[in-house]
Design a protein around this motif. Structure first.
Motif, PDB file in Angstrom:
ATOM      1  N   GLU A 140     -30.707 -11.047 100.475  1.00 40.72           N
ATOM      2  CA  GLU A 140     -29.762 -12.002  99.877  1.00 40.72           C
ATOM      3  C   GLU A 140     -28.334 -11.495 100.039  1.00 40.72           C
ATOM      4  O   GLU A 140     -28.068 -10.292  99.967  1.00 40.72           O
ATOM      5  CB  GLU A 140     -30.068 -12.210  98.385  1.00 40.72           C
ATOM      6  N   PRO A 199     -30.796 -19.085  95.771  1.00 41.79           N
ATOM      7  CA  PRO A 199     -31.600 -18.368  96.783  1.00 41.79           C
ATOM      8  C   PRO A 199     -30.842 -17.267  97.518  1.00 41.79           C
ATOM      9  O   PRO A 199     -31.471 -16.399  98.125  1.00 41.79           O
ATOM     10  CB  PRO A 199     -32.018 -19.480  97.756  1.00 41.79           C
ATOM     11  N   ASP A 200     -29.513 -17.275  97.457  1.00 37.73           N
ATOM     12  CA  ASP A 200     -28.738 -16.239  98.132  1.00 37.73           C
ATOM     13  C   ASP A 200     -28.303 -15.117  97.193  1.00 37.73           C
ATOM     14  O   ASP A 200     -27.426 -14.314  97.543  1.00 37.73           O
ATOM     15  CB  ASP A 200     -27.492 -16.846  98.795  1.00 37.73           C
ATOM     16  N   ILE A 217     -21.037 -18.241  97.915  1.00 40.96           N
ATOM     17  CA  ILE A 217     -22.359 -18.821  98.165  1.00 40.96           C
ATOM     18  C   ILE A 217     -22.264 -20.334  98.086  1.00 40.96           C
ATOM     19  O   ILE A 217     -21.325 -20.874  97.495  1.00 40.96           O
ATOM     20  CB  ILE A 217     -23.420 -18.283  97.158  1.00 40.96           C
ATOM     21  N   CYS A 266     -29.612 -11.938  94.643  1.00 41.52           N
ATOM     22  CA  CYS A 266     -30.627 -11.022  94.101  1.00 41.52           C
ATOM     23  C   CYS A 266     -30.050 -10.405  92.828  1.00 41.52           C
ATOM     24  O   CYS A 266     -29.074  -9.644  92.891  1.00 41.52           O
ATOM     25  CB  CYS A 266     -30.966  -9.928  95.107  1.00 41.52           C
ATOM     26  N   HIS A 301     -34.598  -6.839  96.399  1.00 42.20           N
ATOM     27  CA  HIS A 301     -33.657  -7.410  97.362  1.00 42.20           C
ATOM     28  C   HIS A 301     -34.348  -7.660  98.693  1.00 42.20           C
ATOM     29  O   HIS A 301     -35.036  -6.787  99.233  1.00 42.20           O
ATOM     30  CB  HIS A 301     -32.485  -6.443  97.571  1.00 42.20           C
TER      31      HIS A 301
END
Length: 200
Positions: A65, A27-28, A198, A30, A62
Motif C-alpha cells: 500500500e 485500499p491504498d 490517495i 496500511c 503491509h
C-alpha cells in the motif's frame, strides 16, 4: 522494513480514532496493528530508541500500500523532540496530520472520558480537575508516568507545540479541525485523502 509515512500526531479527543479508522478502510492504506504505537516517545524519557524492528512490526500486514499509517495522539503535545526524531527516522517525506479541537469542549470530553475509564476519582468535579492540573507542572515541564492525566487541560495549549511541529515539517504538516470532521465527515475525509495523495 515497512515504516509509517503518514502519522496522525494528535491531539487526543479530537477525532484521531475516526480519521484512523476511515483511512484504514482505503485500499491504498496500511494501518498499524495498534492505532497508537507511541514509538517515538523515547526522547522524552532520555532512553535509547527501541529497535526499529519493533516499530516495523506494527506494519507487518503491509502488502505494498502507498500509505503506511499510524496515529499516536500523544506525540503532538510533546513537541519538537518527538517531531525531530520522527523526521530523522522516517525521513523528510513523512506527512504529519494534527487535528485540533476547541479547547473547552475538548477539556470536557477528556474529563468525561477519564471519569468513564476510572482514570480519575468519580467524585472529582471538573472544576477540581482543572485546579489540580493548574497546580501541577505542565506535561512539557515534567514528564512522568502519571502526567497523561493532565492532558485534558494542558493538551489544549496548542501554540507552542504547533509552532515546533510546523518548524520541523513545514508543508508536510496538515492541521485540521475536529469541528469540521464532526459537521461533515465525507467532505473532511475527501480533502484529507487528497492531501495525503490517495484517491478520494
Amino acid at each position: 522494513m515497512a515504516l509509517a509515512n503518514v502519522i496522525i500526531a494528535g491531539i487526543g479527543r479530537s477525532g484521531t480514532t475516526s480519521m484512523f479508522r476511515y483511512l484504514c478502510d482505503h485500499p491504498d492504506v496500511c494501518g498499524s496493528l495498534r492505532k497508537e504505537t507511541n514509538y517515538f516517545e523515547y526522547p522524552l524519557y532520555g532512553v535509547d530508541a527501541p529497535p526499529l524492528s519493533e516499530y516495523a512490526a506494527n506494519f507487518s500486514r503491509h502488502r505494498g500500500e502507498a500509505v503506511i499509517l499510524e496515529a499516536s495522539p500523544s506525540y503532538f503535545s510533546e513537541g519538537k523532540a518527538v517531531a525531530e526524531e520522527i523526521r530523522r527516522v522516517l525521513g523528510k517525506e513523512c506527512k504529519i496530520v494534527v487535528t485540533l479541537r476547541e479547547p473547552k469542549s475538548r477539556l470536557v470530553s477528556f474529563y468525561t472520558h477519564a471519569l468513564s475509564r476510572m482514570i480519575i476519582e468519580p467524585d472529582l468535579s471538573l472544576d477540581d480537575y482543572v485546579l489540580r492540573c493548574r497546580q501541577a507542572p505542565s506535561i512539557r515541564e515534567s514528564r512522568s508516568e502519571s502526567s497523561h492525566i493532565l492532558d485534558g487541560y494542558y493538551g489544549g495549549f496548542y501554540s507552542d507545540p504547533l509552532a515546533e511541529w510546523s518548524e520541523v515539517f513545514g508543508e508536510k504538516l496538515k492541521v485540521v479541525f475536529y469541528e469540521n470532521l464532526d459537521q461533515g465527515q465525507e467532505r473532511f475525509m475527501v480533502e484529507l485523502a487528497d492531501w495525503i495523495g490517495i484517491d478520494s
